[in-house]
Write a protein that holds these residues in place. Sequence first.
Motif, PDB file in Angstrom:
ATOM      1  N   THR A 172       0.888  -1.136  -0.199  1.00 24.25           N
ATOM      2  CA  THR A 172       0.012  -0.122   0.152  1.00 24.25           C
ATOM      3  C   THR A 172       0.838   1.339  -0.006  1.00 24.25           C
ATOM      4  N   HIS A 173       2.251   1.229   0.112  1.00 22.75           N
ATOM      5  CA  HIS A 173       3.110   2.195   0.070  1.00 22.75           C
ATOM      6  C   HIS A 173       2.954   2.915   1.339  1.00 22.75           C
ATOM      7  N   GLN A 174       2.509   2.165   2.515  1.00 22.65           N
ATOM      8  CA  GLN A 174       2.504   2.752   3.787  1.00 22.65           C
ATOM      9  C   GLN A 174       3.305   1.876   4.760  1.00 22.65           C
ATOM     10  N   GLY A 198       0.854  12.843   4.731  1.00 22.92           N
ATOM     11  CA  GLY A 198       1.398  11.692   4.365  1.00 22.92           C
ATOM     12  C   GLY A 198       1.759  10.966   5.545  1.00 22.92           C
ATOM     13  N   ARG A 199       1.269  11.186   6.585  1.00 21.24           N
ATOM     14  CA  ARG A 199       1.594  10.488   7.978  1.00 21.24           C
ATOM     15  C   ARG A 199       0.667  10.927   9.277  1.00 21.24           C
ATOM     16  N   GLU A 218       3.357   6.156   8.053  1.00 28.83           N
ATOM     17  CA  GLU A 218       3.943   6.946   7.118  1.00 28.83           C
ATOM     18  C   GLU A 218       3.821   6.446   5.719  1.00 28.83           C
ATOM     19  N   GLU A 219       3.903   7.446   4.597  1.00 26.30           N
ATOM     20  CA  GLU A 219       3.745   6.775   3.343  1.00 26.30           C
ATOM     21  C   GLU A 219       5.327   6.591   2.585  1.00 26.30           C
ATOM     22  N   ARG A 342      -6.554   7.393   3.579  1.00 26.53           N
ATOM     23  CA  ARG A 342      -6.807   8.524   2.753  1.00 26.53           C
ATOM     24  C   ARG A 342      -6.912   9.771   3.457  1.00 26.53           C
ATOM     25  N   HIS A 345      -4.087  11.249   5.731  1.00 23.81           N
ATOM     26  CA  HIS A 345      -2.830  11.726   5.120  1.00 23.81           C
ATOM     27  C   HIS A 345      -2.951  12.693   4.097  1.00 23.81           C
TER      28      HIS A 345
END
Length: 385
Positions: A172-174, A198-199, A218-219, A342, A345
């Motif tokens: 998920t890029h997290q 982003g976090r 965090e992403e 979503r 962030h």
Amino acid sequence: MTLIGLDVLVLGGGVAGLATARALALRGARVRLLEQAGEIAEVGAGLQVSPNAGRVLKALGLGPDFAEVSDESRGVRMREAARGREVAFVPYAGRGRFANVHRADLIAVLERGAREAGVEITLGCRAAEVQPGGHVITEAGAVLDAGLVVGADGLHSVARAALLGPQAPEFTHQVAWRALVEAEATLPPEAQLFLAPGRHLVAYPLRGGRLVNIVACEEQAEWAEEGWQVPGDVEAFRAAFAGFGGPVPGWLARVKTVRRWGLFRHGVAARWHRERLVIVGDAAHPTLPYLAQGAAMGLEDAWVLAASLAEADGLEAGLAAFQAAREARCRRIVDAATANARNYHLPRGPKRWAAHLALGLASRFAPGVLPGRFDWLWGEDVTAG
């Protein structure tokens, strides 16, 4: 069907596995549980337990024991991360008991409950393969047979693979970090959610306020490992959230060890059962940790599976009834958790400003609106039937 005398083999000694083992044993099944670790234990971590999950613990006869090890929470205080400024407060009043608990304490309650119900627990035994018809092959080569195999073996479930074949999860890029620190001062009985582009970071008290549980996300572009037992670098953790204000810098300064894990999306399983095999909890419907419902869904699964089998005319009918009763709700919860990821962030700009303004206005002038958005979730009682 009657569960009296049904031989059940549960794979996994986490929340879902232990709860399922007790739920089935209380209805007369002969239950064995396999746990791959040498002991049923958890590293430092906290859980937020919402009323829908608490009702299951009560119905399983574990309500008083759970109350002893958990602390009631009165809501979530949302803050802007940089300065710690309050954005909104989501009150829990009037919506049942919300609780914070150390995961190890909840596991201990569930383990005692399983053993007291007659569950036989085998430690240090890992299932290497599950075959149709109720057969499990252990890493040591033993073949175990059961009238029903319950896969409560988490994200890397061999039971799920037996049903659906190998599946590659999607990153998920997290990335999430988890830490426990000693509290310097008494914290209010609530969760604090710090929001940044982003976090975000969530913190809440445990064990009577003596500890602070921290989960920060965090992403991140890449990740090589999946799982939440990966040791993290404390200095990297502090650096990632160095721009957070309020009490966060003090918490970060006291962190001694931290764990981190990449968040992957597996998807809700298309099929949960076949030929004396059923999957529950994260094996069936893994979710992102943005709604505090992973353990709750496992507890709900445990009760509904036992009830569905007891009420059905035959094993396969009971398993089909279980999936039918749970699938839509679990999909909705997973989707809501993804949406929260979503919303937490949002990048800097008009959309973020407008969202925070709307949260603040609702909190001030219509305090029931924000928690009311999740009444469909927290108000559910799967034990009522």
